[in-house]
Design an enzyme around this catalytic site. Structure first.
Site, mmCIF file in Angstrom:
data_model
loop_
_atom_site.group_PDB
_atom_site.id
_atom_site.type_symbol
_atom_site.label_atom_id
_atom_site.label_comp_id
_atom_site.label_asym_id
_atom_site.label_seq_id
_atom_site.Cartn_x
_atom_site.Cartn_y
_atom_site.Cartn_z
ATOM 1 N N GLY A 15 -24.309 6.458 11.367
ATOM 2 C CA GLY A 15 -23.137 7.016 12.060
ATOM 3 C C GLY A 15 -21.951 7.218 11.122
ATOM 4 O O GLY A 15 -21.968 6.818 9.957
ATOM 5 N N LYS A 192 -4.316 -3.828 6.643
ATOM 6 C CA LYS A 192 -3.431 -3.008 5.795
ATOM 7 C C LYS A 192 -2.427 -3.908 5.062
ATOM 8 O O LYS A 192 -1.921 -4.871 5.631
ATOM 9 C CB LYS A 192 -2.698 -1.965 6.642
ATOM 10 C CG LYS A 192 -3.668 -0.916 7.190
ATOM 11 C CD LYS A 192 -2.962 0.247 7.805
ATOM 12 C CE LYS A 192 -3.939 1.184 8.491
ATOM 13 N NZ LYS A 192 -4.482 2.219 7.641
ATOM 14 N N HIS A 250 -3.964 -1.074 17.594
ATOM 15 C CA HIS A 250 -3.294 -1.067 16.291
ATOM 16 C C HIS A 250 -1.790 -1.363 16.400
ATOM 17 O O HIS A 250 -1.273 -2.246 15.724
ATOM 18 C CB HIS A 250 -3.473 0.286 15.590
ATOM 19 C CG HIS A 250 -4.915 0.681 15.392
ATOM 20 N ND1 HIS A 250 -5.923 -0.240 15.210
ATOM 21 C CD2 HIS A 250 -5.524 1.899 15.327
ATOM 22 C CE1 HIS A 250 -7.068 0.397 15.050
ATOM 23 N NE2 HIS A 250 -6.862 1.695 15.120
ATOM 24 N N ARG A 341 1.737 12.701 8.632
ATOM 25 C CA ARG A 341 0.847 11.535 8.760
ATOM 26 C C ARG A 341 1.597 10.342 8.203
ATOM 27 O O ARG A 341 1.877 10.277 7.004
ATOM 28 C CB ARG A 341 -0.441 11.754 7.980
ATOM 29 C CG ARG A 341 -1.351 10.541 8.054
ATOM 30 C CD ARG A 341 -2.680 10.705 7.390
ATOM 31 N NE ARG A 341 -3.416 9.451 7.514
ATOM 32 C CZ ARG A 341 -3.467 8.534 6.550
ATOM 33 N NH1 ARG A 341 -2.898 8.738 5.402
ATOM 34 N NH2 ARG A 341 -4.119 7.390 6.751
HETATM 35 C C1 BG6 Z 1 -8.799 4.753 14.521
HETATM 36 C C2 BG6 Z 1 -8.621 5.759 15.617
HETATM 37 O O1 BG6 Z 1 -8.929 3.465 15.057
HETATM 38 O O2 BG6 Z 1 -7.678 4.793 13.654
HETATM 39 C C3 BG6 Z 1 -8.420 7.151 15.048
HETATM 40 O O3 BG6 Z 1 -9.762 5.737 16.464
HETATM 41 C C4 BG6 Z 1 -7.322 7.173 14.010
HETATM 42 O O4 BG6 Z 1 -8.145 8.068 16.078
HETATM 43 C C5 BG6 Z 1 -7.498 6.030 13.009
HETATM 44 O O5 BG6 Z 1 -7.356 8.407 13.351
HETATM 45 C C6 BG6 Z 1 -6.279 5.917 12.113
HETATM 46 O O6 BG6 Z 1 -6.516 5.004 11.091
HETATM 47 P P1 BG6 Z 1 -5.677 5.091 9.741
HETATM 48 O O7 BG6 Z 1 -6.083 3.870 8.993
HETATM 49 O O8 BG6 Z 1 -6.083 6.371 9.069
HETATM 50 O O9 BG6 Z 1 -4.242 5.108 10.133
#
Ligand code: BG6
Length: 484
Positions: A15, A192, A250, A341
């Site tokens: 996957g 992180k 998160h 982002r």
């Molecule tokens: C994941 C989500 O848990 O975290 C995603 O399912 C998201 O939708 C991702 O894109 C973001 O992770 P990062 O570490 O790139 O901020």
């Protein structure tokens, strides 16, 4: 250090998560010598009938970022791939899992030192619907060597359920098979660098301790932005939405680290006790403190229903009912297909009482912790504008990790967290009661959204999200835009 063989089983090996995150993280650990090469064997398990080499070829391209790997990197890749074996089988068949057990046992008998034990880590890179059956199979077929000592641990990924009831049901099913110290619920935000830094920042700096409360802090924002949409994951995403995908896990974990009280010690249980307490102090979310949005074009994904109201953006205000935080809004905001982002924690301080400089026009003190990209911390301060006049201006005390820690590579979240699972450290994993408390906060809101009681406001991809969210911050959270 522990001795004996170490077997890491990646279930769902073919996957996306396994390819993009799990195997690359294992590879990085391997390259740094954290996993002793002659003690570890990695097993991929999935339904697809492929050979060891076919799995290796599928993974290869994800291990080293960039187009031109060096000869050393290529050599490491090929050594690493040779540690991987593949076993195919279904997720509910004893045959498949007995087969897997046989392979692991063979590896163990080759690698076992006289006093060695059997260490088995099962990483479920799978949808939660198969967790109960997979856990049952592991328990029935793959734990017959426990008399040798060592351990069996399982790592599970979010989403852990869809609401309080389903999460509790899942926890009970898994809890009947494994004890809590064997279960590692991963939330990769806890891996992180700057999230891990929060405890140090708060509790090792005298500077912040007296300020970190309702007397000084006006509001706290925890913001997640992505500048791309659901990208082929629309079918999955539509069943969950941004609150279940990002905010309930998160952002709420980050919230815990910002808002919790000082733990008794750094023991994982002490830290997790404090997180549970602060989660339990969150008041029910008010309907008028929520704004939902959906980016235009989201429903063009053929796997998303034409009339979907699933939010791809949400701003939610949390209020904490305790002595430290009464009256301080915690704004949790997340969105896909926005203008950048970025993930930030922004702590905005109150205005200076009796301000003789009229510095309010420039904005307030703000402490920003940039989780990603380009990890940084900066403090917005008002200073004298250099020059002859007594003018004030807003400036920054800035700690950029890239400049300050040049040459230090910051490990990927998954890398650290997998290492923790091997070391048996649960500090950065979600405990069952913590999970329950986090679902308790969001379940009533999620149920109202599911009943269609909230409308997701359309927003343009590449924008800041619906303007109603900015209005909410100004009107309900006393947020003051800073300049400079
Ligand atoms: C994941 C989500 O848990 O975290 C995603 O399912 C998201 O939708 C991702 O894109 C973001 O992770 P990062 O570490 O790139 O901020």
């Amino acid at each position: 250090p522990e001795t004996g063989s170490l077997s890491i089983v990646v279930l769902g090996a073919s996957g996306d998560l396994a390819k993009k995150k799990t195997f690359p993280a294992l590879f990085n650990l391997y390259r740094q010598g954290f996993l002793l090469p002659d003690e570890v064997c990695i097993f991929g398990y999935a339904r697809t009938k492929i050979t060891d080499d076919e799995l290796r070829n599928r993974i290869r391209g994800y291990l080293v970022p960039g187009k031109d790997p060096s000869p050393e990197q290529l050599e490491d890749v090929s050594k690493f791939l040779h540690l991987i074996k593949y076993v195919s089988g279904s997720y509910d068949s004893e045959d498949g899992f007995y087969n897997l057990d046989k392979e692991i046992s063979e590896h163990e008998s080759l690698k076992q030192s006289a006093e060695g034990s059997s260490r088995r880590l099962f990483y479920l890179a799978l949808p939660p619907s198969v967790y109960p059956s997979v856990c049952k199979m592991i328990k029935t077929c793959c734990m017959n060597k426990s008399h040798l000592g060592g351990w069996t641990r399982i790592v599970v990924e979010k989403p852990f359920g869809k609401d309080l009831e389903s999460a509790e049901q899942l926890s009970t099913q898994i809890g009947e098979l494994f004890k809590e110290p064997q279960i590692y619920r991963i939330d990769h935000y806890l891996g992180k660098e700057l999230v891990q830094n929060m405890l140090v920042l708060r509790f090792a700096n005298r500077l912040f301790m007296p300020l970190w409360n309702r007397d000084n802090i006006a509001n706290v924002q925890i913001v997640f932005r992505e500048n791309f949409g659901t990208e082929g994951r629309g079918g999955y995403f539509d069943q969950y939405g941004i609150i279940r995908d990002i905010i309930q896990n998160h952002l709420l974990q980050v919230f815990c680290l910002v808002a919790m009280e000082k733990p008794v010690s750094l023991k994982p249980e002490h830290i997790r006790d404090e997180k549970v307490k602060v989660l339990q102090s969150v008041l029910p979310i008010k309907d008028d403190e929520v704004v939902l949005g959906q980016y235009e074009g989201y429903r063009d994904d053929p796997t998303v229903p034409d009339h979907s109201n699933t939010p791809t953006f949400a701003t939610v205000i949390l209020r904490v009912h305790n002595e430290r935080w009464e009256g301080v809004p915690f704004i949790l905001k997340a969105g896909k297909a926005l203008n950048s982002r970025k993930a930030d924690i922004r702590i905005q301080f109150k205005d200076v009482p009796g301000d003789i400089f009229k510095c309010r026009k420039q904005g307030r003190n703000e402490f920003v912790i940039r989780l990603q990209p380009s990890e940084a911390m900066y403090m917005k301060l008002t200073v004298k504008q250099p020059g002859l006049e007594m003018e004030t201006v807003q400036s920054e005390l800035d700690l950029s990790y890239m400049q300050r820690y040049q040459g230090v590579s910051i490990p990927e979240a998954y890398e650290r967290l997998i290492l923790d699972t091997i070391r048996g450290d649960q500090q950065h994993f979600v405990r069952r009661d913590e999970l329950k408390a986090s679902w308790e906060i969001f379940t009533p809101l999620l149920h109202s959204i599911d009943r269609g009681e909230f409308k997701s406001i359309p927003y343009e991809p590449g924008s800041r999200g619906p303007p109603e969210a900015d209005k909410l911050l100004l009107e309900k959270a006393g947020y003051v835009q800073t300049h400079g």
